[in-house]
Structure formats: structure tokens, C-alpha cells
Enzyme design. Structure first.
Site: not given
Ligand code: GLN
Length: 477
Positions: A77, A152, A176
Site C-alpha cells: 500500500k 482504504s 482498512s
Molecule cells: N474507514 C476507516 C477510516 O476512514 C478506516 C480506515 C483505516 O482502517 N485505515 O478511518
């Protein structure tokens, strides 16, 4: 080339002389070439390096000196530092930035002869649930390109599902890794907070951020976990506990499992996902696991607690991007104006929203009302979660309330988007391990993911039950 479900299959072919690592790299590069234009899963591809690395590893395999991960082709990532390679966290504010060192978890993969094939698309600074917050445009779901791959770590899950690589390293602050894995029909593992070093992972919310793994099989997740885990002199928050032999997880034990009525009866839960969970409960019972309905009284408090605390931590972590030190710098003769312009031009809308709400929660007049209160509620959520896990080996729930939604469907409604994280954030708030495993599809053929959580440092049993569950599904097909 046939698709491989696990590294052990790949290594068996290599051993039998039917496959080389070079051929494998060429295959994944072709997959990337043919699919990345439409899926936008990779932001950078390191073709020449991957090919050179493959030749070296093929040679090592001949000499019997190759590492455990020889034949594992991995994407990372765009939040991981990899020396002399671009790192942008899918943000304009890091335009042109290159890492000066390599993240510990990535270095450990390289040391065992995994090959890093490229950096993958994600939501800007890992904030989002659909990959639509990327400065490079959204990644798409390979199962249906009109839909999001989740976020994400959307590019990372899409890449594994489309066989552009065998595994991906994502990050999981609130789901994410698990949510995109569920949307794309692959495995997503979030280990215990402190299991893997965060050195070289761009910080979003430091007390939640966890290195996570996306793979096709539980077996591969276990192996990668084993390689990446353990103490690191560059991150004092990593546990000093001895790392178990995760790769040897198959004990086929019978477990005591809870499912929570509050999650299954939640009004936002899609009925087909509910049916899948109930089907799984029955299958587990038939296989002599003890499965019981249990309660968790704090479900409605988890998301607000998560969003107050992560925004607060993000507002502090992201203050370092000032235009002076990294990446993009706006033109101005005045220093203060240069800071302001660089940040206003460099950050996207969602990141700005988090910085502003986080700054508000940390401001002198509201600190106690929001930040301190959320910390107290976090403690209560941890307590109730741990009590539940003292009684049960695992808590079973859906990974997500819905299957993959359409691109653009939730983009302008941040609160609806946050609700996508309803079931995943508990593990991050409590710091415990959790996994998402693909378990069937809905009537449109979209993958459904089931989630299991367990107590801190119990990943080995978590992998064991997950593997049993994946096998049920194979038997039913
Ligand atoms: N969707 C969650 C957020 O926006 C999780 C993001 C993540 O785990 N990096 O914070």
C-alpha cells in the site's frame, strides 16, 4: 498460467521444475499490464527490479539458499516506506517524495526473498472506506468495475483478487484491510496492535494503526504474519513476546464462538449477509463447535469513539506536512502563507475534514467534552470486549453491513461512509486481532465477508478457525 491459491502450491511447482520465479513475476507483470488501466490498483510498478530480483532468487533456489518467501510476489500500500521508491500516501501533499529508508515489515519480507512488485492505490493517508479519496482516482472492484473495492487498502485487495500479485501489505486503522478484503472476496488479517512494527508506516492514528495482510489463503496470511512480526529496535511499541510459529497453525480444534445479536439485528445489515452468517453458525455447530448468541451493549458507541480519537490523532500526526519538509511546496514569499497554501492545495477534502474535526476535539475548550470522554469510552469498550473474549474463543460477525457499493454512491455522504466501518472498528478500538474471510456471494455475485475477532496475541487459533471456515465453503461448492 494457472492461478495459485497459496505459496505452498507455488513452491511445489518450483520444486517440481515446472515453474520459475522469473516466470511468475512475468505473469503478474502481464496481469498488471492488462488490468491496471481499468482497475487503477497500482500507482507504481517496479518491473525491472522485480525481474532482476526474480533471477537472483531462482539462482538461490538452485543453491538451496532461498528464504521462506521465495516465490511470493507482493504489492504494498502507498503508505509504506521502501527506500528510493516513491511514497505519496495517495496524496498531492507528498508529490515527488521518495523514501530514504525501508519499513521494518517490508524489509523482513525482502529478507525472506519476497519480491515487491509495486506500490498500491488507497484512500489518501488511509482515510476512507472506498478508495475514492485517492489523489490518483479510485481503484475499482475487479468483480464489478462499477463498484468500489472498499478502502482504504482498496488497491491492495483489488490487486490480489485480480491476480496482479499473490499478496498485499495493507494497513488497518479501523477496518482498512478487512473491509476491502470482504468486498473483493479475499482474506484480510489485522493482527494484534503491537504485533508488527509500524516503523516506516506513514502514521494516521498511531494508537490504532496496524500493519495488515491481504491474501488469497489463510495459509499465506499466516506465513507473512510470521515473517513480519516481532520486536524492532525502531518501534518501542512492538511487543517483546516471542513470535509463535504461525505457519503451523492447523490444529483443527473445536472452539467456543459467540455471535452478537446487536450486529445481526442491526437495521443497516443487508439481509443476505445476515443469512450467510446464520448459515455459518449452523455449519459450525454441525462441525461440533459450540456457537452461542451473546450480547454487546456498546455497539452504538464504537463508531463515534473511533472517529473522535482517530481524527484527533490524525490532526496531530499530519501537522508535519507543512510544505517545508516533504513533497509539495506552494509558491509564496511569506512563510505562514506558504504553510497554509501547501496544506490547502495538498490535502484532499476528507483529510481536511479529519484534521479540522480532530483539531476541534483537541482544542482547549472542548478537550474534555470530546477527547477525554472518548478515551474513557474506549476503555469501557475494551473492557466489555475483553470480558466477552474471556468467555468465548471468538466473536463472529459480518465484516461489513453491505456488499461492495457503486462508485460515487456514498462519496458525498461522509456519515453513511463511516457506517461502513460499523463492525470493523471494534477490533482497533480494543487492539485485538481480527480477520475477514470470504464466505459466499450475494444475489448479484458480490462477495460476502465474515469477521472473527479474538483476544490479544491469539492469532494462531484465529488462523486455525479461519482455515476451517474457508474449507467448509469449498466443501459446499
Ligand atoms: N474507514 C476507516 C477510516 O476512514 C478506516 C480506515 C483505516 O482502517 N485505515 O478511518
Amino acid at each position: 498460467m494457472k492461478t495459485f491459491q497459496s505459496l505452498s502450491e507455488i513452491q511445489a511447482e518450483i520444486k517440481a521444475g515446472k515453474l520459475t520465479v522469473s516466470q511468475l513475476v512475468d505473469y503478474h507483470l502481464t496481469q498488471i499490464k492488462n488490468n491496471n488501466g481499468r482497475l487503477n490498483a497500482f500507482l507504481s510498478v517496479y518491473s525491472d527490479e522485480a525481474q532482476q530480483q526474480a533471477e537472483i532468487i531462482d539462482q538461490k533456489l538452485k543453491n538451496n539458499s532461498a528464504g521462506k518467501l521465495a516465490g511470493m510476489i507482493v504489492g504494498i500500500k502507498d503508505v509504506y516506506a521502501y527506500k528510493d521508491h516513491p511514497l505519496q500516501c495517495a496524496s498531492q501533499i507528498l508529490n515527488g517524495f521518495e523514501s530514504q529508508y525501508t519499513a521494518t515489515c517490508i524489509q523482513r519480507l525482502l529478507d525472506e526473498d519476497a519480491i515487491i512488485i509495486g506500490h498500491q492505490n488507497c484512500d489518501e493517508f488511509a482515510m476512507g472506506s472506498s478508495n475514492e479519496n485517492s489523489a490518483f482516482g479510485p481503484a475499482k472492484n475487479p468483480i464489478d468495475e462499477t463498484r468500489v473495492p472498499g478502502g482504504s487498502s482498496g488497491g491492495s485487495a483489488a490487486a490480489v483478487a485480480a491476480d496482479m500479485c499473490q499478496g498485499s501489505i495493507g494497513s488497518d486503522t479501523g477496518g482498512s484491510v478487512r473491509q476491502p478484503a470482504a468486498f473483493c472476496g479475499v482474506v484480510g488479517l489485522k493482527p494484534t496492535y503491537s504485533r508488527i512494527s509500524r516503523y516506516g508506516l506513514a502514521a494516521y492514528a498511531s494508537s490504532f494503526d496496524t500493519v495488515g495482510i491481504i491474501s488469497k489463503s489463510v495459509e499465506d496470511a499466516a506465513l507473512i504474519l510470521e515473517v513480519m512480526s516481532g520486536a524492532d529496535e525502531f518501534d518501542s511499541t512492538v511487543s517483546q513476546q516471542v513470535v509463535p510459529d504461525f505457519a503451523n497453525f492447523k490444529t483443527e480444534r473445536k472452539y467456543k464462538i459467540a455471535y452478537l445479536s446487536e450486529t445481526l439485528d442491526h437495521e443497516g445489515l443487508n439481509s443476505e449477509i445476515k443469512a450467510s452468517i446464520l448459515e455459518l453458525v449452523e455449519t459450525l455447530r454441525t462441525s461440533e463447535h459450540q456457537v452461542e448468541e451473546a450480547h454487546f451493549s456498546m455497539l452504538d458507541y464504537i463508531l463515534p469513539t473511533y472517529y473522535v480519537l482517530t481524527a484527533a490523532e490524525a490532526s496531530s500526526n499530519l501537522s508535519r506536512y507543512d510544505g517545508a519538509r516533504y513533497g509539495k511546496r506552494a509558491k509564496s514569499e511569506n512563510l505562514e502563507e506558504m504553510y497554509k497554501l501547501s496544506r490547502s492545495e495538498g490535502f484532499g477534502e476528507e483529510v481536511k475534514r479529519r484534521i479540522m474535526t480532530g483539531t476541534f476535539a483537541l482544542s482547549a475548550s472542548y478537550y474534555d467534552a470530546y477527547y477525554t470522554k472518548a478515551q474513557k469510552v474506549r476503555r469501557l469498550i475494551q473492557k466489555e470486549t475483553n470480558q466477552l473474549l474471556d468467555e468465548y474463543d471468538f466473536v463472529l460477525s459480518p465484516t461489513t453491513p453491505t456488499t461492495a457499493f457503486k462508485l460515487g454512491e456514498l462519496k458525498d455522504d461522509p456519515l453513511e461512509m463511516y457506517l461502513e466501518d460499523l463492525f470493523t472498528v471494534q477490533a482497533n478500538v480494543a487492539g485485538i486481532p481480527a480477520i475477514s474471510i470470504p464466505f459466499g456471494v450475494d444475489n448479484q455475485g458480490l462477495p460476502i465477508g465474515v469477521q472473527l475477532m479474538t483476544k490479544c496475541f491469539n492469532e494462531k487459533n484465529l488462523l486455525d478457525i479461519s482455515n476451517q471456515i474457508i474449507t467448509f465453503k469449498d466443501q459446499n461448492r
